[in-house]
Design an enzyme around this catalytic site. Structure first.
Site, PDB file in Angstrom:
ATOM      1  N   HIS A  24       0.726  -1.172  -0.071  1.00  0.00           N
ATOM      2  CA  HIS A  24       0.045  -0.131  -0.129  1.00  0.00           C
ATOM      3  C   HIS A  24       0.810   1.191   0.184  1.00  0.00           C
ATOM      4  O   HIS A  24       0.383   2.299  -0.221  1.00  0.00           O
ATOM      5  CB  HIS A  24      -0.922   0.048   1.329  1.00  0.00           C
ATOM      6  CG  HIS A  24      -2.103   0.729   1.055  1.00  0.00           C
ATOM      7  ND1 HIS A  24      -2.686   1.510  -0.197  1.00  0.00           N
ATOM      8  CD2 HIS A  24      -3.388   0.918   1.784  1.00  0.00           C
ATOM      9  CE1 HIS A  24      -3.599   2.072   0.021  1.00  0.00           C
ATOM     10  NE2 HIS A  24      -4.333   1.561   0.897  1.00  0.00           N
ATOM     11  N   ASP A  77      -2.115   2.221  -4.540  1.00  0.00           N
ATOM     12  CA  ASP A  77      -3.439   2.796  -3.914  1.00  0.00           C
ATOM     13  C   ASP A  77      -4.410   1.834  -3.972  1.00  0.00           C
ATOM     14  O   ASP A  77      -4.294   0.810  -4.780  1.00  0.00           O
ATOM     15  CB  ASP A  77      -3.649   4.052  -4.514  1.00  0.00           C
ATOM     16  CG  ASP A  77      -2.829   5.165  -4.173  1.00  0.00           C
ATOM     17  OD1 ASP A  77      -2.138   5.043  -3.086  1.00  0.00           O
ATOM     18  OD2 ASP A  77      -2.803   6.260  -5.140  1.00  0.00           O
TER      19      ASP A  77
END
Length: 505
Positions: A476, A480
């Site tokens: 992450h 995204d």
């Protein structure tokens, strides 16, 4: 006069720092004696003497920065000259081995060194497995003498010539480095003519177990002095129990002090019961464990899920399987469709095909797909190169070849390096749903699962369809949530409509 130069230290490594010299000018040295250690930003490398002689001049001093090919020292002839300063602390085992080389036997020719081969980029050491040949036994050229386990693959050490194994210089469990001499072969000798060296394995064993004085590598000494670390409390993992730079750094990171009694008690091996068996982890299994944990610790790992209707692919395979096998000599499986689907999705969402390097992001304009394969030794991830340029048949052939070599232990280092994305198929073992762990430094891994018929609502009607859950684990920090979901939807669309792959849409 022979120049001792800086060896090649690996891809992208252009310079190193000179560590502490293990010998002084005027010292007599034997072939393979350690002269000095070089430190790079990745590994520490020992520079060894390439022949007997006297170290006549040291050119590069401790702390100097040197480039590949630079001269470190000069080695002159006359290793046995009485006028040179003998290095009393040289290993007796090596000296005896060399003195034997001048004593021929009636049964054969010269003694030839059996050395550890280069084990691949960034692989600096390995662990000796079981010897396959004992002293006094005849060997053929290229016959496997023993197996060395690295943190990536198992490497066989072949006999450099036909003859008889005269000496074993290392024992099972010893740590060895590339180009290290591990045995001696009497070229051309027969088994009956060569003396069996019963003491060689014992000497090697005693050498590996005599690490009570726990010598430390020069780089480890520097780490200790810079961090006020007591090396006597650090367990060494190097050859003969020596403390390596990695051992010292690990001790610093963990606090640098001797563990508290309670901690020591909890980490000590517990007693096994009458119905239990203790087996030492292989280097490969230790590395798998360490890297999986490192991936969890370093990446902001998250998993998103979807499912795909596999009806179209299953129908297509059933319809063309015979013709496909007849033309290409390999079956059309599911993995080639997944590889193609992932390549298409990676082109649409390049962040999943990238990696973080410090404060930079490296976007990869190639599609080398890692395919996880389970073996008796553990999980390995061979790589299908340039998957975007391969047909379905080309991908299937490549996967079949890599899978076979993985199970046979024939994979090389190059076969498992450089993947930009990984696919793991837990479905072959019956897994219905799981969250795969990233294969660092990659930013994404796709988990395939078991195909299972389930009731699905289609246009207001309940249909029974062969469905597969898909899982994308991603970093992450670079990917995204929107990009991760988009990637997985692209894969789903390609699998449910395989014609999109053929038409490149």
């Amino acid at each position: 006069m022979t120049e001792i130069t800086v060896p090649t230290l690996g891809e992208s490594v252009t310079e190193a720092t000179v560590g502490e010299w293990q010998v002084s000018e005027g010292d007599a040295v034997k072939k393979d004696d350690i002269l000095v250690e070089l430190e790079t930003d990745k590994v520490s490398v020992e520079v060894r003497a390439e022949e007997d002689g006297v170290l006549s001049k040291i050119v590069a001093q401790e702390g100097d920065t040197v480039e590949i090919g630079a001269t470190l020292a000069e080695l002159g002839a006359g290793g046995g000259a009485s006028g040179s300063k003998a290095s009393d602390d040289k290993p007796a085992q090596k000296s005896e081995a060399k003195s034997d080389s001048s004593n021929g036997t009636s049964g054969g020719g010269d003694l030839i060194d059996a050395k550890v081969p280069v084990m691949g980029e960034s692989v600096a050491e390995g662990q000796v497995g079981q010897w396959l040949v004992q002293p006094g036994e005849a060997v053929e050229q290229d016959q496997a003498l023993l197996e060395i386990e690295t943190d990536k693959v198992a490497v066989e050490v072949p006999a450099p010539a036909a003859g008889v194994l005269e000496e074993q210089l290392v024992s099972e469990g010893d740590t060895v480095t590339p180009d290290q001499v591990i045995g001696k072969i009497r070229a051309g000798a027969s088994a009956s003519a060569a003396p069996k060296s019963e003491d060689a394995p014992k000497a090697a064993a005693s050498s590996s177990s005599s690490g009570g004085d726990a010598k430390a590598m020069p780089s480890a000494n520097r780490v200790a002095s810079e961090n006020n670390l007591d090396l006597s409390k650090v367990e060494g993992t190097g050859k003969d129990g020596r403390v390596t730079k990695g051992d010292a750094l690990k001790a610093v990171q963990s606090g640098g002090a001797a563990p508290a009694p309670a901690a020591a008690k909890s980490s000590a091996p517990r007693d096994t019961g009458p119905r239990e068996e203790r087996v030492k982890m292989t280097r490969l299994r230790q590395t798998i464990a360490r890297r999986l944990k490192d991936a969890q610790n370093s990446a902001a790992m998250l998993t998103t899920y979807n499912e795909a209707d596999m009806s179209a692919i299953m129908s297509l395979r059933k319809e063309i399987q015979e013709d496909f096998v007849a033309k290409h000599g390999v079956k059309l499986g599911f993995m080639s469709f997944f590889v193609k689907a992932c390549v298409a999705a990676l082109k649409d969402v390049p962040a999943v095909n990238a990696e973080i390097d410090g404060t930079d992001i490296i976007y990869k304009n190639y599609y080398d797909m890692g395919v996880a394969v389970g073996t008796d030794r553990g999980l390995v991830v061979p790589v299908v190169r340039d998957a975007d340029d391969l047909s379905l048949a080309g991908i299937e052939k490549s996967i079949m070849d890599l899978g076979k070599r993985a199970r046979d232990g024939k994979l090389g280092i190059d076969d498992m390096q450089g993947a930009s994305f990984t696919i793991s198929n837990g479905g072959v073992y019956g897994s219905l749903l799981s969250s795969p762990i990233l294969n660092a430094p990659q930013s994404g891994i796709l988990g395939m699962h078991k195909i299972q018929e389930r009731p699905i609502a289609i246009n207001g009607e309940v249909k029974i369809r062969p469905m597969m859950y898909l899982a994308l684990s991603y970093d992450h920090r670079i990917v995204d949530g929107k990009e991760a979901v988009t990637f997985l939807v692209r894969v789903k669309e390609s699998l449910e409509n395989p014609q999109r792959l053929l038409l490149d849409i």
